[in-house]
Design a protein around this motif. Structure first.
Motif, PDB file in Angstrom:
ATOM      1  N   SER A  32      -3.674  47.721 -99.365  1.00  0.00           N
ATOM      2  CA  SER A  32      -4.084  46.419 -99.534  1.00  0.00           C
ATOM      3  C   SER A  32      -4.988  46.324 -98.159  1.00  0.00           C
ATOM      4  O   SER A  32      -6.084  45.956 -98.205  1.00  0.00           O
ATOM      5  N   ILE A  33      -4.521  46.530 -97.192  1.00  0.00           N
ATOM      6  CA  ILE A  33      -5.302  46.531 -95.870  1.00  0.00           C
ATOM      7  C   ILE A  33      -6.329  47.345 -95.644  1.00  0.00           C
ATOM      8  O   ILE A  33      -7.303  47.005 -95.154  1.00  0.00           O
ATOM      9  N   GLY A  34      -6.082  48.665 -96.078  1.00  0.00           N
ATOM     10  CA  GLY A  34      -7.245  49.632 -96.067  1.00  0.00           C
ATOM     11  C   GLY A  34      -8.310  49.057 -97.096  1.00  0.00           C
ATOM     12  O   GLY A  34      -9.668  49.290 -96.704  1.00  0.00           O
ATOM     13  N   ARG A  35      -8.277  48.533 -98.154  1.00  0.00           N
ATOM     14  CA  ARG A  35      -8.931  48.023 -99.177  1.00  0.00           C
ATOM     15  C   ARG A  35      -9.854  46.778 -98.379  1.00  0.00           C
ATOM     16  O   ARG A  35     -10.974  46.690 -98.363  1.00  0.00           O
ATOM     17  N   THR A  36      -9.211  45.922 -97.539  1.00  0.00           N
ATOM     18  CA  THR A  36      -9.935  44.917 -97.055  1.00  0.00           C
ATOM     19  C   THR A  36     -10.894  45.285 -96.091  1.00  0.00           C
ATOM     20  O   THR A  36     -11.740  44.874 -95.915  1.00  0.00           O
ATOM     21  N   ALA A  57     -17.920  37.262 -89.727  1.00  0.00           N
ATOM     22  CA  ALA A  57     -18.016  37.784 -91.126  1.00  0.00           C
ATOM     23  C   ALA A  57     -16.553  38.613 -91.381  1.00  0.00           C
ATOM     24  O   ALA A  57     -16.160  38.462 -92.695  1.00  0.00           O
ATOM     25  N   GLU A  58     -15.932  39.199 -90.631  1.00  0.00           N
ATOM     26  CA  GLU A  58     -14.837  40.025 -90.629  1.00  0.00           C
ATOM     27  C   GLU A  58     -13.710  38.820 -90.858  1.00  0.00           C
ATOM     28  O   GLU A  58     -12.981  39.218 -91.960  1.00  0.00           O
ATOM     29  N   SER A  59     -13.337  37.794 -90.443  1.00  0.00           N
ATOM     30  CA  SER A  59     -12.567  36.945 -90.557  1.00  0.00           C
ATOM     31  C   SER A  59     -12.629  36.104 -92.061  1.00  0.00           C
ATOM     32  O   SER A  59     -11.818  35.816 -92.543  1.00  0.00           O
ATOM     33  N   ILE A  60     -13.901  36.330 -92.437  1.00  0.00           N
ATOM     34  CA  ILE A  60     -14.375  35.384 -93.693  1.00  0.00           C
ATOM     35  C   ILE A  60     -13.565  36.384 -94.854  1.00  0.00           C
ATOM     36  O   ILE A  60     -12.996  35.813 -95.715  1.00  0.00           O
ATOM     37  N   VAL A  61     -14.130  37.730 -94.697  1.00  0.00           N
ATOM     38  CA  VAL A  61     -13.503  38.737 -95.642  1.00  0.00           C
ATOM     39  C   VAL A  61     -12.162  38.818 -95.759  1.00  0.00           C
ATOM     40  O   VAL A  61     -11.565  38.735 -96.852  1.00  0.00           O
ATOM     41  N   PHE A  62     -11.411  38.811 -94.679  1.00  0.00           N
ATOM     42  CA  PHE A  62      -9.876  38.830 -94.419  1.00  0.00           C
ATOM     43  C   PHE A  62      -9.215  37.764 -95.012  1.00  0.00           C
ATOM     44  O   PHE A  62      -8.218  37.824 -95.574  1.00  0.00           O
ATOM     45  N   GLY A  63     -10.072  36.321 -94.949  1.00  0.00           N
ATOM     46  CA  GLY A  63      -9.413  35.444 -95.330  1.00  0.00           C
ATOM     47  C   GLY A  63      -9.650  35.007 -96.792  1.00  0.00           C
ATOM     48  O   GLY A  63      -9.190  33.944 -97.297  1.00  0.00           O
ATOM     49  N   ILE A  86      -5.728  42.306 -99.275  1.00  0.00           N
ATOM     50  CA  ILE A  86      -4.552  41.798 -98.313  1.00  0.00           C
ATOM     51  C   ILE A  86      -4.332  40.294 -98.955  1.00  0.00           C
ATOM     52  O   ILE A  86      -3.075  40.029 -98.913  1.00  0.00           O
ATOM     53  N   GLN A  87      -5.080  39.479 -99.311  1.00  0.00           N
ATOM     54  CA  GLN A  87      -4.726  38.122 -99.415  1.00  0.00           C
ATOM     55  C   GLN A  87      -4.286  38.273-101.038  1.00  0.00           C
ATOM     56  O   GLN A  87      -3.365  37.319-101.228  1.00  0.00           O
ATOM     57  N   VAL A  88      -4.724  38.969-101.862  1.00  0.00           N
ATOM     58  CA  VAL A  88      -4.036  38.970-103.143  1.00  0.00           C
ATOM     59  C   VAL A  88      -2.736  39.560-103.225  1.00  0.00           C
ATOM     60  O   VAL A  88      -1.671  39.387-103.853  1.00  0.00           O
ATOM     61  N   PHE A  89      -2.594  40.509-102.328  1.00  0.00           N
ATOM     62  CA  PHE A  89      -1.154  40.982-102.078  1.00  0.00           C
ATOM     63  C   PHE A  89      -0.153  39.955-101.398  1.00  0.00           C
ATOM     64  O   PHE A  89       1.090  39.846-101.852  1.00  0.00           O
ATOM     65  N   LEU A  90      -0.713  39.129-100.530  1.00  0.00           N
ATOM     66  CA  LEU A  90       0.147  37.951-100.018  1.00  0.00           C
ATOM     67  C   LEU A  90       0.512  37.035-101.013  1.00  0.00           C
ATOM     68  O   LEU A  90       1.717  36.592-101.105  1.00  0.00           O
ATOM     69  N   GLN A  91      -0.588  36.759-101.887  1.00  0.00           N
ATOM     70  CA  GLN A  91      -0.328  35.498-103.078  1.00  0.00           C
ATOM     71  C   GLN A  91       0.906  36.112-103.918  1.00  0.00           C
ATOM     72  O   GLN A  91       1.718  35.553-104.385  1.00  0.00           O
ATOM     73  N   ALA A  92       0.843  37.666-104.333  1.00  0.00           N
ATOM     74  CA  ALA A  92       1.617  38.241-105.021  1.00  0.00           C
ATOM     75  C   ALA A  92       3.195  38.180-104.545  1.00  0.00           C
ATOM     76  O   ALA A  92       4.021  38.222-105.512  1.00  0.00           O
ATOM     77  N   ASN A  93       3.368  38.334-103.338  1.00  0.00           N
ATOM     78  CA  ASN A  93       4.795  38.229-102.735  1.00  0.00           C
ATOM     79  C   ASN A  93       4.894  36.989-102.030  1.00  0.00           C
ATOM     80  O   ASN A  93       6.134  36.953-101.390  1.00  0.00           O
ATOM     81  N   VAL A 144       1.661  37.840 -90.317  1.00  0.00           N
ATOM     82  CA  VAL A 144       1.750  38.140 -88.814  1.00  0.00           C
ATOM     83  C   VAL A 144       1.146  39.532 -88.713  1.00  0.00           C
ATOM     84  O   VAL A 144       0.083  39.664 -87.904  1.00  0.00           O
ATOM     85  N   ILE A 145       1.022  40.353 -89.556  1.00  0.00           N
ATOM     86  CA  ILE A 145       0.464  41.498 -89.517  1.00  0.00           C
ATOM     87  C   ILE A 145      -0.997  41.728 -89.714  1.00  0.00           C
ATOM     88  O   ILE A 145      -1.808  42.323 -89.103  1.00  0.00           O
ATOM     89  N   ILE A 146      -1.493  40.540 -90.617  1.00  0.00           N
ATOM     90  CA  ILE A 146      -2.745  40.231 -90.782  1.00  0.00           C
ATOM     91  C   ILE A 146      -3.473  39.759 -89.687  1.00  0.00           C
ATOM     92  O   ILE A 146      -4.497  40.372 -89.110  1.00  0.00           O
ATOM     93  N   PHE A 147      -2.689  38.910 -88.883  1.00  0.00           N
ATOM     94  CA  PHE A 147      -3.097  38.344 -87.770  1.00  0.00           C
ATOM     95  C   PHE A 147      -3.412  39.679 -86.581  1.00  0.00           C
ATOM     96  O   PHE A 147      -4.294  39.524 -85.918  1.00  0.00           O
ATOM     97  N   LEU A 148      -2.431  40.313 -86.502  1.00  0.00           N
ATOM     98  CA  LEU A 148      -2.544  41.585 -85.603  1.00  0.00           C
ATOM     99  C   LEU A 148      -3.685  42.427 -86.099  1.00  0.00           C
ATOM    100  O   LEU A 148      -4.229  43.387 -84.904  1.00  0.00           O
TER     101      LEU A 148
END
Length: 274
Positions: free
Chosen positions: A70-74, A206-212, A228-235, A248-252
């Motif tokens: 999910s991080i790679g896709r993002t 723009a990167e922060s917009i897409v990640f969020g 990554i946001q869809v993965f976060l919502q699912a968990n 935390v990992i998204i932030f890093l």
């Protein structure tokens, strides 16, 4: 005490005050991240202090292939959509700067439209317009990349426009023409190298917009291309500690990408100075 000495002393005092102020602001902004990080290391936090120290959440994430996918896709979504937007805007801004400046207002109006489009409206509009057309535009992945290209358009446009205005691109092109250089060649070889910093900074936003973003990815692609946001919502319903670890990992990751871009920007500025 001489006037120069007083000025130097006042300058040092002002510099120290500015550093202290920036440090306080930085600490204040880091409070949510630090709190989230602490929460991710404990089983529960129902009292003044958390209890049940554990690394289980991070161990689970680091061994979860879906999470890293999910991080790679993002990252792919971010890089591709930002790259497409930058290329299209640079070509369009060439027309505005070197051919007809009167088109600048129309360009600005078009690029500001996405500001008024909410994610739900944009995603539903794209799906309604292209689904069932039988063309490549009906592909959900193509729609998703196109949606992010539209989403980041205003932010990258503002950065590129400000950078072009700062260096007076029209004057540079005219000066290059006087030396026998063609307009497009002058734009590519003279103007673009001088606005790299502006392009990189706008790309960070723009990167922060897409990640969020969650709405576009969830509505258009859903679990077919889980970012990554869809993965976060699912968990989120599984464990609050696990969700905190994901944040935390998204932030890093975002911080690492930002540091890389800023490093590139610093290298570009040093090469220009040399």
């Amino acid at each position: 005490m001489s006037a120069n000495a007083k000025a130097a002393r006042n300058g040092r005092t002002t510099s120290l005050a500015a550093k202290i102020f920036l440090a306080i602001v930085a600490l204040y902004l880091l409070v949510p991240f630090v709190t989230t990080f602490i929460y991710s290391l404990f089983v529960e936090w129902t009292d003044v202090l958390p209890s049940g120290f554990t690394l289980r959440n991070y161990i689970e994430l680091f061994s979860n292939v879906t999470f890293w996918s999910s991080i790679g896709r993002t990252l792919v979504l971010c890089l591709v959509s930002v790259a497409i937007t930058i290329v299209l805007l640079l070509l369009a801004m060439y027309v505005v700067v070197a051919v007809n400046r009167k088109l600048g207002r129309a360009m600005q109006f078009i690029c500001m439209i996405p500001y008024a489009l909410q994610g739900v409206i944009l995603s539903i509009g794209i799906i309604s317009l292209y689904t069932g057309t039988g063309t490549i535009l009906s592909n959900r992945m193509v729609m998703l990349f196109g949606a992010y290209t539209i989403l980041v358009l205003p932010y990258i446009y503002q950065g590129i426009r400000n950078a072009l205005n700062a260096i007076d691109a029209e004057m540079l092109i005219q000066a290059a023409e006087m030396l026998g250089c063609g307009r497009f060649r002058a734009y590519v070889q003279v103007v673009l190298p001088n606005i790299i910093s502006g392009i990189l900074v706008s790309s960070l936003l723009a990167e922060s917009i897409v990640f969020g973003d969650f709405v576009l990815a969830n509505n258009i692609a859903g679990t077919n291309y889980q970012n990554i946001q869809v993965f976060l919502q699912a968990n989120m319903d599984r464990s609050s500690g696990l969700s905190s670890a994901i944040v935390v990992i998204i932030f890093l990751v975002v911080g690492a990408v930002t540091a890389t871009v800023l490093k590139l920007q610093s290298g570009t500025q040093k090469s220009k100075e040399e």
